[in-house]
Structures are given as structure tokens and as C-alpha cells.
Scaffold this active site. Structure first.
Site, PDB file in Angstrom:
ATOM      1  N   ARG A 117      -5.886   1.906  18.263  1.00 58.26           N
ATOM      2  CA  ARG A 117      -5.696   0.446  18.207  1.00 58.26           C
ATOM      3  C   ARG A 117      -5.280  -0.156  19.549  1.00 58.26           C
ATOM      4  O   ARG A 117      -5.327  -1.376  19.694  1.00 58.26           O
ATOM      5  CB  ARG A 117      -4.705   0.073  17.087  1.00 58.26           C
ATOM      6  CG  ARG A 117      -5.321   0.268  15.717  1.00 58.26           C
ATOM      7  CD  ARG A 117      -4.380  -0.111  14.588  1.00 58.26           C
ATOM      8  NE  ARG A 117      -5.041   0.070  13.300  1.00 58.26           N
ATOM      9  CZ  ARG A 117      -4.404   0.222  12.143  1.00 58.26           C
ATOM     10  NH1 ARG A 117      -3.078   0.216  12.117  1.00 58.26           N
ATOM     11  NH2 ARG A 117      -5.084   0.370  11.025  1.00 58.26           N
ATOM     12  N   ARG A 150      -7.373  -3.203   9.670  1.00 57.75           N
ATOM     13  CA  ARG A 150      -6.395  -4.091  10.325  1.00 57.75           C
ATOM     14  C   ARG A 150      -7.023  -4.808  11.529  1.00 57.75           C
ATOM     15  O   ARG A 150      -6.613  -5.917  11.867  1.00 57.75           O
ATOM     16  CB  ARG A 150      -5.139  -3.318  10.722  1.00 57.75           C
ATOM     17  CG  ARG A 150      -4.488  -2.628   9.515  1.00 57.75           C
ATOM     18  CD  ARG A 150      -3.004  -2.736   9.458  1.00 57.75           C
ATOM     19  NE  ARG A 150      -2.525  -2.060   8.248  1.00 57.75           N
ATOM     20  CZ  ARG A 150      -2.412  -2.637   7.051  1.00 57.75           C
ATOM     21  NH1 ARG A 150      -2.711  -3.906   6.890  1.00 57.75           N
ATOM     22  NH2 ARG A 150      -1.997  -1.942   6.004  1.00 57.75           N
ATOM     23  N   GLN A 165       4.880   9.237   7.202  1.00 56.39           N
ATOM     24  CA  GLN A 165       3.962  10.185   6.556  1.00 56.39           C
ATOM     25  C   GLN A 165       4.454  11.609   6.762  1.00 56.39           C
ATOM     26  O   GLN A 165       4.455  12.422   5.827  1.00 56.39           O
ATOM     27  CB  GLN A 165       2.553   9.998   7.110  1.00 56.39           C
ATOM     28  CG  GLN A 165       1.965   8.636   6.748  1.00 56.39           C
ATOM     29  CD  GLN A 165       0.617   8.369   7.372  1.00 56.39           C
ATOM     30  OE1 GLN A 165       0.099   9.184   8.133  1.00 56.39           O
ATOM     31  NE2 GLN A 165       0.037   7.232   7.048  1.00 56.39           N
ATOM     32  N   GLY A 177      -4.997   8.056   5.577  1.00 54.43           N
ATOM     33  CA  GLY A 177      -4.140   9.014   6.272  1.00 54.43           C
ATOM     34  C   GLY A 177      -2.878   9.305   5.469  1.00 54.43           C
ATOM     35  O   GLY A 177      -2.383  10.435   5.440  1.00 54.43           O
ATOM     36  N   LYS A 215       0.833  -1.210   0.000  1.00 54.16           N
ATOM     37  CA  LYS A 215       0.000   0.000   0.000  1.00 54.16           C
ATOM     38  C   LYS A 215       0.867   1.259   0.000  1.00 54.16           C
ATOM     39  O   LYS A 215       0.642   2.180  -0.787  1.00 54.16           O
ATOM     40  CB  LYS A 215      -0.915  -0.045   1.228  1.00 54.16           C
ATOM     41  CG  LYS A 215      -1.897   1.106   1.326  1.00 54.16           C
ATOM     42  CD  LYS A 215      -3.126   0.729   2.140  1.00 54.16           C
ATOM     43  CE  LYS A 215      -2.898   0.768   3.629  1.00 54.16           C
ATOM     44  NZ  LYS A 215      -2.809   2.150   4.161  1.00 54.16           N
ATOM     45  N   SER A 216       1.849   1.302   0.880  1.00 50.41           N
ATOM     46  CA  SER A 216       2.685   2.509   0.978  1.00 50.41           C
ATOM     47  C   SER A 216       3.393   2.789  -0.342  1.00 50.41           C
ATOM     48  O   SER A 216       3.480   3.938  -0.797  1.00 50.41           O
ATOM     49  CB  SER A 216       3.749   2.323   2.063  1.00 50.41           C
ATOM     50  OG  SER A 216       3.148   2.229   3.326  1.00 50.41           O
ATOM     51  N   SER A 273       7.631   8.986  11.963  1.00 48.19           N
ATOM     52  CA  SER A 273       6.474   8.831  11.080  1.00 48.19           C
ATOM     53  C   SER A 273       6.886   9.038   9.635  1.00 48.19           C
ATOM     54  O   SER A 273       7.374  10.109   9.264  1.00 48.19           O
ATOM     55  CB  SER A 273       5.388   9.852  11.455  1.00 48.19           C
ATOM     56  OG  SER A 273       4.490  10.012  10.379  1.00 48.19           O
ATOM     57  N   LYS A 314      -4.025   5.759  14.859  1.00 46.48           N
ATOM     58  CA  LYS A 314      -4.182   5.079  13.567  1.00 46.48           C
ATOM     59  C   LYS A 314      -5.653   5.160  13.148  1.00 46.48           C
ATOM     60  O   LYS A 314      -6.393   5.973  13.678  1.00 46.48           O
ATOM     61  CB  LYS A 314      -3.677   3.635  13.669  1.00 46.48           C
ATOM     62  CG  LYS A 314      -2.171   3.553  13.932  1.00 46.48           C
ATOM     63  CD  LYS A 314      -1.390   4.157  12.784  1.00 46.48           C
ATOM     64  CE  LYS A 314       0.101   4.223  13.056  1.00 46.48           C
ATOM     65  NZ  LYS A 314       0.820   4.968  12.021  1.00 46.48           N
ATOM     66  N   ASP A 373       2.017  -1.264  11.894  1.00 47.79           N
ATOM     67  CA  ASP A 373       0.711  -1.697  11.365  1.00 47.79           C
ATOM     68  C   ASP A 373       0.443  -3.180  11.646  1.00 47.79           C
ATOM     69  O   ASP A 373      -0.686  -3.649  11.473  1.00 47.79           O
ATOM     70  CB  ASP A 373       0.637  -1.449   9.852  1.00 47.79           C
ATOM     71  CG  ASP A 373       0.675   0.041   9.527  1.00 47.79           C
ATOM     72  OD1 ASP A 373       0.325   0.860  10.399  1.00 47.79           O
ATOM     73  OD2 ASP A 373       1.065   0.387   8.396  1.00 47.79           O
TER      74      ASP A 373
END
Ligand code: S3P
Length: 443
Positions: A361, A403, A179, A101, A20-21, A177, A357, A330
Site C-alpha cells: 500500500r 481499501r 493476526q 489474510g 470485519k475483524s 500484529s 497488506k 487499515d
């Protein structure tokens, strides 16, 4: 809603969908590059499709080659994004990032230097996630980003810096992070001097690897004395489109690694799984718990990959902490399920990021594990799990978190009785065919 029952041994071979990333980044950098970027192994999950839809609204043409995972991005160049007038309202183009996100945060860095304004927002989950972590450093470079609801969350109004431009900047991020790091590095492509980010430990480095492959001047290093990791980018006049081969997503492979480990007599071959060291902490943590994971073949590419053979094994508790956390963040929900099935105590700490997240979580994992009869105590930065539990089938509240849904589908395989996922469809964010693929291994 989905009802699941205890499983037969899992046996067979599976190629998990693309990472995905890496899929997000291939579309983003392909869009900003000159020329064509051909992506193979692209993940057509809802999150990456949100990225595609945002770039289409910015005038980028993205072609899907039939139902396959081959995608062609026709780059517009660093200065070529042009909002589609159909989506401009009150002078700003509206972009919908859905549940993603990653799309939301990295786009902040890409949109801040543009010559147009954007309103960027997603679903309720995305619009409740902290955005100050990207707004603050980007403001330090001269960007103008405001939270329209005034709470530091999306929707965000991004006023393109245009001609006045963004500036050279050094930022010490309080969180590891990818992101945040990626948003800053993307903005740095457009700055008037070098831009650097130091993070407390190294987060996934897909942005650095891919930007370098597209021709950007990006340097990274691990700082001595446990001082963290540094990534630095120099301003860039052009990126060049190129082929990108996306490996299988280790975050998706993690469900099978866990499932094959806990279901007796299982043996599963996972082909072409990305094992970039900044992502593959799950392998290390699972092995520390006694998991039997054999690398049977390696593929050497810009992103390293491998075929992994996983066999059932008795598990025991471990400690998951420190610099390892960003490399498996994750995968912590499914590692927590493994821990419930392991003898002894597992401690997860230094993982407060779990709270921000798609759901909190720490809460969603512990509440659902407790519902299944596990002995788990939430802490401020993780959880403590006492195994080995005899898991009982239960009603699982996924809270729309992909997830959580997939982790508890794995738990159901060894639970006594039926397990019901109240919302299972959320798995399509990262792995649309998950339940079918999992069932296919238990035939
Ligand atoms: C991602 C980075 C991680 C991860 C997320 C994807 C990325 O988030 O949890 O699922 O693609 O950059 P943070 O960067 O916030 O840790």
C-alpha cells in the site's frame, strides 16, 4: 470498472456494515465453543464468508438468518472440528481462505493443535503474503507448518499436533500484529502451559476481549517504559458459546469520515461505529488534521461503539507515527487521500507493515495519488504528502485491493473530471454495498 464524478455535498445517516475483524473472530470462537453463538451485525463480506466456508468444511454448521446480518454458529467444542471427507485430498483437508489474510493467519493457530492435517491457501494476494510471522512462533510451541512453495507463503501444510500437543511458550513478536498475536493465543488454548506474546505496541485486542467473554483465561497489560504490550493465555478445557453483537466497522466508517471532511457542505451521521481504542486511531489522526468529528452517543458493550457526526472542515497536515500506527493501519490509504486535500505537509512513518497488506500500500497509494496530481513521496516506512493538491480525475489501478478502491472512490469526490477504478468489485471483500451507500449520501 467504475466511473466516478465529483460529488454534491454528502448528507444523511448511515449504519456501516459490521466490523470485519470481530465478525471473523465471532465465527472462529463460536465454532470452537460448546453450544450456540448468535452473532448480530455480522459482516457478510467475502472475507468473513471465507472464514465461514473454512469452518463449514471442518464440520461446523453456520446458519444465516435470511438476508439479515444475524448468524448462528453451532459450536463443536475445542476438540470437535471434523473435516468433511469431500475436501480431504492426500490425507489433508483443503481450506480456501480467499483474499483473507486474517482467516489464513489465525487459522494456523487453530489448526496446528488439531488431530488432522490441513492444506491452507487462498488467492494470489493471500498466497504472496508473509506467513513466517505465524509459522515461527507456532513452531516454537511444537507446531508443524510448512510452506508448500518453500517461500514462506501459503499454501501451507499444517500437520495437526494431536496427542503430542503444543507447549507453553513466550514469544516476543517483532511486529505489532493482531493476526500474529491471535494465532498464538488460539494455539495457546490447546497448550500444556501458559503462552504469552509481547508486541512492540498494542495491536487490536478483539481476540483478547472475545476469548475472555467466551470463558478463556486471557490477561493483557501495557508494559512499563514503552516496552510494548503483553497478552497471556492459560490452557483451556472449554469455551462457551454466547451472543456476540458486532459494531459497525470503523475501517468502513473511515471512508465517510474522509469524504464528509473533504466535500464542502457535507454532514454525515455514522451510527453504531466500533470505537475500541486499539482500532480508533483514525479518529485521532483525522482530528489532528482538523476534521470535525463529534461523538453524539456512546454504546457501552464488550466492544464500545458510538454515533459519529462528521461535518466538512478545512484540513491541515499532521504526523502519523509510532504506537498510533497499528490503531489505524487499515485507514492509512484514506488518511493519505485526506492528507492530499489538506494544507501543508503530512508525514506517515513507522508504517512499513503497509507493504505486506493486500497490496504494497505504500506503492499503490502513492502511484494512484501521483496519477491524480498529488505531491507524494514514498519512503521506506510510509510517505510524505504535500498538500493541498487540486486532484484531477484519473485511471486508478486498485490492484484488487478493497481499501485502495474505496479510498480512491473518496478521492474522486473532489477531483476535477472523471475518475475510473479499473477494478471496483474488490470492495466486496469488506463492504459489498459501498458504492451504492456512498452515492445515496450525495443525492
Ligand atoms: C487484522 C489485523 C491487521 C489488519 C487486518 C485485520 C485482524 O493486520 O491490517 O486488516 O483482524 O486481526 P495485522 O495483524 O497483520 O497487523
Amino acid at each position: 470498472m467504475l466511473t466516478l464524478a465529483p460529488s454534491r455535498p454528502l448528507r444523511g445517516t448511515i449504519a456501516v456494515p459490521g466490523d470485519k475483524s470481530i465478525s471473523h473472530r465471532a465465527v472462529m470462537f463460536g465454532a470452537l465453543a460448546d453450544g450456540v453463538t448468535e452473532i448480530t451485525g455480522f459482516l457478510s463480506g467475502a472475507d468473513c464468508l471465507s472464514t465461514v466456508s473454512c469452518f463449514r468444511r471442518l464440520g461446523v454448521s453456520v446458519d444465516f438468518d435470511g438476508p439479515s446480518s444475524r448468524v448462528i454458529v453451532h459450536g463443536r467444542g475445542l476438540r470437535g472440528l471434523t473435516p468433511d471427507p469431500e475436501y480431504i485430498k492426500d490425507g489433508a483437508v483443503r481450506l480456501d481462505t480467499g483474499n483473507s489474510g486474517t482467516t489464513t493467519r489465525i487459522l494456523c493457530g487453530i489448526l496446528a493443535p488439531q488431530h488432522f492435517d490441513t492444506v491452507l491457501g487462498g488467492d494470489d494476494s493471500v498466497n504472496s503474503r508473509p506467513m513466517k510471522r505465524v509459522m515461527t512462533p507456532l513452531a516454537g510451541m511444537g507446531a508443524s507448518i510448512t510452506s508448500l512453495s518453500g517461500n514462506g507463503c501459503a499454501p501451507l501444510l499444517i500437520r495437526g499436533a494431536g496427542e503430542s500437543g503444543l507447549h507453553a511458550f513466550s514469544y516476543r513478536s517483532p511486529v505489532a500484529s493482531a493476526q500474529v498475536k491471535s494465532a498464538i493465543l488460539c494455539a495457546g488454548l490447546y497448550a500444556d502451559g501458559p503462552v504469552s506474546v509481547t508486541e512492540p505496541s498494542l495491536s487490536r485486542d478483539h481476540t483478547e476481549r472475545m476469548l475472555r467473554a467466551f470463558g478463556a483465561d486471557v490477561r493483557s497489560s501495557i508494559l512499563p517504559g514503552g516496552e510494548g504490550a503483553l497478552a497471556e493465555i492459560r490452557p483451556c478445557s472449554r469455551l462457551t458459546g454466547r451472543p456476540v453483537r458486532v459494531p459497525g466497522d470503523i475501517s468502513s466508517a473511515a471512508y465517510y469520515i474522509a469524504a464528509a471532511s473533504i466535500v464542502p457542505d457535507s454532514e454525515v451521521l455514522l451510527t453504531g461505529v466500533g470505537i475500541n481504542p486499539t482500532r480508533a486511531g483514525m479518529l485521532e489522526a483525522a482530528r489532528a488534521m482538523g476534521a470535525d468529528i463529534e461523538i453524539v452517543r456512546m454504546y457501552d458493550d464488550a466492544e464500545p461503539a458510538a454515533d459519529l457526526l462528521v461535518r466538512h472542515a478545512p484540513l491541515h497536515g499532521t504526523v502519523i507515527e509510532g504506537a498510533m500506527i497499528p490503531t489505524l493501519i487499515d485507514e492509512l490509504p484514506v488518511l493519505a487521500v485526506m492528507a492530499a486535500c489538506a494544507e501543508g505537509r503530512t508525514v506517515i512513518r513507522d508504517a512499513a507493515e503497509l507493504k505486506v497488506k493486500e497490496t504494497d500500500r505504500i506503492r499503490t497509494v502513492t502511484e494512484n495519488l501521483l496519477a491524480m496530481g498529488a505531491d507524494v513521496t514514498p519512503t521506506d516506512d510510509g510517505m510524505i504528502i504535500e498538500g493541498k493538491a487540486d486532484l484531477q480525475g484519473a485511471l486508478i489501478h486498485t490492484c484488487g485491493d478493497h481499501r485502495i478502491a474505496m479510498s480512491f472512490a473518496v478521492a474522486s469526490l473532489v477531483a476535477d473530471g472523471q475518475t475510473v477504478l479499473d477494478d471496483h468489485a474488490c470492495a466486496s471483500v469488506s463492504y459489498p454495498s459501498f458504492y451504492k451507500d456512498l452515492a445515496g449520501l450525495a443525492k
